[in-house]
Enzyme design. Structure first.
Site, PDB file in Angstrom:
ATOM      1  N   GLN A  29      19.257   7.325 -38.351  1.00 52.60           N
ATOM      2  CA  GLN A  29      20.611   6.983 -38.777  1.00 52.60           C
ATOM      3  C   GLN A  29      21.252   8.144 -39.538  1.00 52.60           C
ATOM      4  OE1 GLN A  29      22.267   4.172 -37.946  1.00 52.60           O
ATOM      5  NE2 GLN A  29      24.084   4.768 -39.099  1.00 52.60           N
ATOM      6  N   ASP A  75      20.260   8.115 -28.893  1.00 56.87           N
ATOM      7  CA  ASP A  75      21.583   8.455 -29.424  1.00 56.87           C
ATOM      8  C   ASP A  75      22.260   9.531 -28.579  1.00 56.87           C
ATOM      9  OD1 ASP A  75      22.653   7.165 -31.657  1.00 56.87           O
ATOM     10  OD2 ASP A  75      21.208   8.106 -33.007  1.00 56.87           O
ATOM     11  N   LYS A  93      21.568  -3.463 -35.888  1.00 57.49           N
ATOM     12  CA  LYS A  93      20.813  -2.950 -34.735  1.00 57.49           C
ATOM     13  C   LYS A  93      19.506  -3.716 -34.592  1.00 57.49           C
ATOM     14  CE  LYS A  93      22.768   1.630 -35.182  1.00 57.49           C
ATOM     15  NZ  LYS A  93      22.701   2.902 -35.872  1.00 57.49           N
TER      16      LYS A  93
END
Ligand code: GUN
Length: 284
Positions: free
Chosen positions: A97, A120, A53
């Site tokens: 994460q 997200d 990422k």
């Protein structure tokens, strides 16, 4: 003949376009989209994702901030870091994460992220937007899969889509995105009885169950579109999907490989949503 859906190439094409939009945003408004990624602990798979990422964000001209925290951090400390990023005007997207260590409650943590920066799409506010037909921030993996359908001209209207796996990250949001495109959706999971029978009815089969080579050719109807979200390691440490690619590709009309299928699209959508969030911050 089967068509292999090349998520790597599509992701690169989209990230190239995004890099141009990022330059324009900087020129016109003087802002650079900023993405903050928080990684807790040293889960090897998470470390690889986070590094990828970071690399992609920098390549597309984003500001990228990664915070790596010890496994033993307490919930309050993590929340304080999220609050700092919520306040930071140079950050337009925040990603924590998953999975988090078991002493941290991930649902509580997600609630602390400013929904406007929740790239997200996991905050209940964004889940609500999605399920009420006004999507804002959408979970990146299903959003990336929708881009693949669109780019490859795969029509969803009236088709029977069967999803294997009911997670908040993939299965559930995927169902809603497919419904929005007028597919008929069946959402199955590890406790579904006669799973293969459901799967065999699918025109579109999306597999996110997290078990290497779980879907074999008996699960697949001739001509089905098969999307493999799996990321598993075999006994030799090789990355494999949830679908037994060799046998299933004999039957499918379209199939995604692992690696090089869904994975690169997830990162692309993360960057796209961070860019959109930065754009909204100047066009309020
Ligand atoms: N872990 C596996 N997939 C994801 C994802 O899309 N977002 C986050 N935050 N964690 C993940």
């Amino acid at each position: 003949m089967v068509t292999i859906i090349d998520g790597k190439a599509l992701g690169q094409k989209m990230q190239g376009k995004l890099a141009k939009k990022v330059k324009d945003l900087k020129r016109e408004f003087g802002i650079v989209p900023g993405l903050a990624v928080i990684l807790v602990g040293d889960n090897p798979a998470s470390q690889v994702y986070v590094r990828n990422k970071e690399k992609s964000a920098i390549a597309a001209g984003f500001k990228s901030e990664t915070v790596r925290l010890s496994e033993s951090i307490c919930q309050e400390e993590l929340i304080a870091i999220i609050h700092q990023f919520n306040q930071d005007e140079s950050i337009h997207g925040i990603l924590v994460q998953l999975p988090l260590p078991s002493h941290i409650n991930d649902k509580k943590i997600i609630l602390e992220i400013d929904p406007k920066k929740d790239v997200d799409g996991f905050h209940p506010m964004n889940t609500g937007h999605l399920w009420s037909g006004r999507p804002l921030m959408v979970p990146c993996t299903p959003a990336g899969i929708m881009e693949m359908f669109s780019d490859y001209g795969i029509d969803l209207e009236g088709k029977h889509a069967v999803i294997i796996g009911r997670s908040n990250i993939v299965g559930k949001p995927m169902a809603q995105l497919l419904l929005d495109k007028n597919a008929t959706v069946t959402l199955t999971h590890s406790r579904t009885r006669h799973l293969a029978e459901f799967a065999r009815q699918a025109d579109i089969l999306i597999v996110a169950i997290g078990q290497g080579h779980f879907v074999t050719e008996e699960f697949v109807k001739e001509g089905a579109v098969v999307i493999d979200v799996g990321m598993n390691r075999d006994d030799n440490g090789k990355l494999i999907g949830d679908v037994a690619f060799e046998q299933v590709s004999q039957k499918a009309s379209y199939i995604t490989p692992v690696p090089g299928g869904v994975g690169p699209m997830t990162i692309t959508m993360l960057l796209e949503q961070t860019y959109q969030s930065a754009l909204r911050s100047v066009s309020k």
